[in-house]
Scaffold this motif. Sequence first.
Motif, PDB file in Angstrom:
ATOM      1  N   ASP A  53      -5.685   3.967   4.143  1.00  0.00           N
ATOM      2  CA  ASP A  53      -4.837   3.862   5.334  1.00  0.00           C
ATOM      3  C   ASP A  53      -4.532   2.387   5.641  1.00  0.00           C
ATOM      4  N   HIS A  54      -5.547   1.529   5.547  1.00  0.00           N
ATOM      5  CA  HIS A  54      -5.331   0.098   5.786  1.00  0.00           C
ATOM      6  C   HIS A  54      -4.290  -0.454   4.810  1.00  0.00           C
ATOM      7  N   LEU A  55      -4.447  -0.082   3.542  1.00  0.00           N
ATOM      8  CA  LEU A  55      -3.531  -0.603   2.516  1.00  0.00           C
ATOM      9  C   LEU A  55      -2.102  -0.117   2.771  1.00  0.00           C
ATOM     10  N   LYS A  56      -2.003   1.130   3.177  1.00  0.00           N
ATOM     11  CA  LYS A  56      -0.667   1.691   3.461  1.00  0.00           C
ATOM     12  C   LYS A  56       0.022   0.881   4.561  1.00  0.00           C
ATOM     13  N   LYS A  57      -0.747   0.531   5.586  1.00  0.00           N
ATOM     14  CA  LYS A  57      -0.162  -0.234   6.700  1.00  0.00           C
ATOM     15  C   LYS A  57       0.301  -1.607   6.216  1.00  0.00           C
ATOM     16  N   PHE A  58      -0.491  -2.247   5.372  1.00  0.00           N
ATOM     17  CA  PHE A  58      -0.075  -3.570   4.886  1.00  0.00           C
ATOM     18  C   PHE A  58       1.083  -3.473   3.903  1.00  0.00           C
ATOM     19  N   ASN A  59       1.155  -2.378   3.157  1.00  0.00           N
ATOM     20  CA  ASN A  59       2.343  -2.159   2.314  1.00  0.00           C
ATOM     21  C   ASN A  59       3.586  -2.097   3.187  1.00  0.00           C
ATOM     22  N   GLU A  60       3.480  -1.396   4.301  1.00  0.00           N
ATOM     23  CA  GLU A  60       4.625  -1.278   5.216  1.00  0.00           C
ATOM     24  C   GLU A  60       4.992  -2.644   5.804  1.00  0.00           C
ATOM     25  N   LEU A  61       3.960  -3.411   6.181  1.00  0.00           N
ATOM     26  CA  LEU A  61       4.218  -4.739   6.759  1.00  0.00           C
ATOM     27  C   LEU A  61       4.877  -5.673   5.748  1.00  0.00           C
ATOM     28  N   MET A  62       4.475  -5.557   4.479  1.00  0.00           N
ATOM     29  CA  MET A  62       5.069  -6.428   3.450  1.00  0.00           C
ATOM     30  C   MET A  62       6.560  -6.188   3.345  1.00  0.00           C
ATOM     31  N   ILE A  63       6.939  -4.921   3.472  1.00  0.00           N
ATOM     32  CA  ILE A  63       8.363  -4.591   3.408  1.00  0.00           C
ATOM     33  C   ILE A  63       9.063  -5.088   4.675  1.00  0.00           C
ATOM     34  N   LYS A 106       6.748 -17.702  10.431  1.00  0.00           N
ATOM     35  CA  LYS A 106       6.840 -16.987   9.153  1.00  0.00           C
ATOM     36  C   LYS A 106       5.727 -17.405   8.173  1.00  0.00           C
ATOM     37  N   ALA A 107       5.413 -18.693   8.151  1.00  0.00           N
ATOM     38  CA  ALA A 107       4.390 -19.167   7.206  1.00  0.00           C
ATOM     39  C   ALA A 107       3.032 -18.526   7.514  1.00  0.00           C
ATOM     40  N   VAL A 108       2.702 -18.481   8.806  1.00  0.00           N
ATOM     41  CA  VAL A 108       1.413 -17.898   9.217  1.00  0.00           C
ATOM     42  C   VAL A 108       1.382 -16.401   8.923  1.00  0.00           C
ATOM     43  N   VAL A 109       2.454 -15.721   9.308  1.00  0.00           N
ATOM     44  CA  VAL A 109       2.494 -14.268   9.132  1.00  0.00           C
ATOM     45  C   VAL A 109       2.505 -13.907   7.640  1.00  0.00           C
ATOM     46  N   ASP A 110       3.249 -14.651   6.850  1.00  0.00           N
ATOM     47  CA  ASP A 110       3.280 -14.404   5.398  1.00  0.00           C
ATOM     48  C   ASP A 110       1.882 -14.510   4.802  1.00  0.00           C
ATOM     49  N   ARG A 111       1.190 -15.579   5.199  1.00  0.00           N
ATOM     50  CA  ARG A 111      -0.127 -15.813   4.642  1.00  0.00           C
ATOM     51  C   ARG A 111      -1.088 -14.683   5.037  1.00  0.00           C
ATOM     52  N   ILE A 112      -1.017 -14.297   6.305  1.00  0.00           N
ATOM     53  CA  ILE A 112      -1.906 -13.239   6.798  1.00  0.00           C
ATOM     54  C   ILE A 112      -1.632 -11.918   6.086  1.00  0.00           C
ATOM     55  N   ILE A 113      -0.370 -11.568   5.983  1.00  0.00           N
ATOM     56  CA  ILE A 113      -0.048 -10.269   5.371  1.00  0.00           C
ATOM     57  C   ILE A 113      -0.390 -10.275   3.883  1.00  0.00           C
ATOM     58  N   ARG A 114      -0.090 -11.375   3.201  1.00  0.00           N
ATOM     59  CA  ARG A 114      -0.360 -11.423   1.756  1.00  0.00           C
ATOM     60  C   ARG A 114      -1.854 -11.290   1.474  1.00  0.00           C
ATOM     61  N   VAL A 115      -2.660 -12.046   2.208  1.00  0.00           N
ATOM     62  CA  VAL A 115      -4.095 -12.022   1.912  1.00  0.00           C
ATOM     63  C   VAL A 115      -4.732 -10.705   2.376  1.00  0.00           C
ATOM     64  N   ASP A 116      -4.259 -10.163   3.476  1.00  0.00           N
ATOM     65  CA  ASP A 116      -4.840  -8.903   3.954  1.00  0.00           C
ATOM     66  C   ASP A 116      -4.465  -7.749   3.035  1.00  0.00           C
ATOM     67  N   HIS A 117      -3.234  -7.775   2.567  1.00  0.00           N
ATOM     68  CA  HIS A 117      -2.824  -6.759   1.593  1.00  0.00           C
ATOM     69  C   HIS A 117      -3.717  -6.847   0.354  1.00  0.00           C
ATOM     70  N   ALA A 118      -3.933  -8.080  -0.128  1.00  0.00           N
ATOM     71  CA  ALA A 118      -4.783  -8.273  -1.313  1.00  0.00           C
ATOM     72  C   ALA A 118      -6.199  -7.765  -1.046  1.00  0.00           C
ATOM     73  N   GLY A 119      -6.717  -8.064   0.149  1.00  0.00           N
ATOM     74  CA  GLY A 119      -8.074  -7.642   0.502  1.00  0.00           C
ATOM     75  C   GLY A 119      -8.205  -6.132   0.562  1.00  0.00           C
ATOM     76  N   GLU A 120      -7.240  -5.496   1.187  1.00  0.00           N
ATOM     77  CA  GLU A 120      -7.301  -4.035   1.290  1.00  0.00           C
ATOM     78  C   GLU A 120      -7.098  -3.390  -0.082  1.00  0.00           C
ATOM     79  N   TYR A 121      -6.244  -4.014  -0.880  1.00  0.00           N
ATOM     80  CA  TYR A 121      -6.034  -3.533  -2.247  1.00  0.00           C
ATOM     81  C   TYR A 121      -7.354  -3.628  -3.032  1.00  0.00           C
ATOM     82  N   GLY A 122      -8.003  -4.784  -2.922  1.00  0.00           N
ATOM     83  CA  GLY A 122      -9.284  -4.982  -3.609  1.00  0.00           C
ATOM     84  C   GLY A 122     -10.340  -4.008  -3.106  1.00  0.00           C
ATOM     85  N   ALA A 123     -10.370  -3.781  -1.788  1.00  0.00           N
ATOM     86  CA  ALA A 123     -11.355  -2.850  -1.221  1.00  0.00           C
ATOM     87  C   ALA A 123     -11.142  -1.443  -1.782  1.00  0.00           C
TER      88      ALA A 123
END
Length: 221
Positions: free
Chosen positions: A96-106, A50-67
């Motif tokens: 599309d990338h951001l949408k996928k990470f939004n889904e993963l966050m949920i 969970k710690a690894v996956v949380d970190r990956i999803i949080r930072v990738d979501h932020a990156g795609e959001y920033g992009a």
Amino acid sequence: MAAAAALAPALRRSLGRPRGGFGGAPRPWPAVGGAPRPRSTGAGPDGINKAVVDRIIRVDHAGEYGANRIYAGQMAVLGRSAVGPVIQQMWNQEKDHLKKFNELMIAYRVRPTVLLPFWNVAGFVLGAGSALLGKKGAMACTVAVEESISDHYNSQIRTLMEEDPEKYKELLQMIKQFRDDEREHHDIGLEHDAEGAPAYSVLKTVIQLGCKAAIFLSERI
Ligand SMILES: [Fe+2]
Ligand SMILES: [Fe+2]
């Protein structure tokens, strides 16, 4: 200066309606990479780190959001120029990338970084600011950011491969796909004369330092 002032209304308008926020129907797994799996209560699918996956999803979501915000800023300046459709095409993929990470966050019940409001403004300002240098400036920004993001995705791929390639098969498949898309964006930037931007190597270095700091912070808070 006048151009920067003229952008203020565009920034205000875009701040009022964040693109690809936290909407969308919850899905237990992303549409990318195969059939949905059942979700366990609380911490996402069983057996994951969970710690690894949380970190990956949080930072990738932020990156795609920033992009997304960077391309929004670039479009506010160059949307009606000849290069507008090229930028729009890359932006569409970021949506599309951001949408996928939004889904993963949920799906994984991961909270976004607390820095999201800051990335909202900083991304737009970076995109618009680079575009004010002209087409080459915008493309230099694209090259710098996309190189950082694809390197970052590569390091995540290594992490997940070391953890368990089978367990993270779907997430890996998605990140590899996005990594390929970011590489393509990087190449599009080069094809559109990024290297001809004023002070290209300084610009690239500064932007990439910013990306590193953004990644460091978004993984942690
Ligand atoms: Fe992306
Ligand atoms: Fe990209």
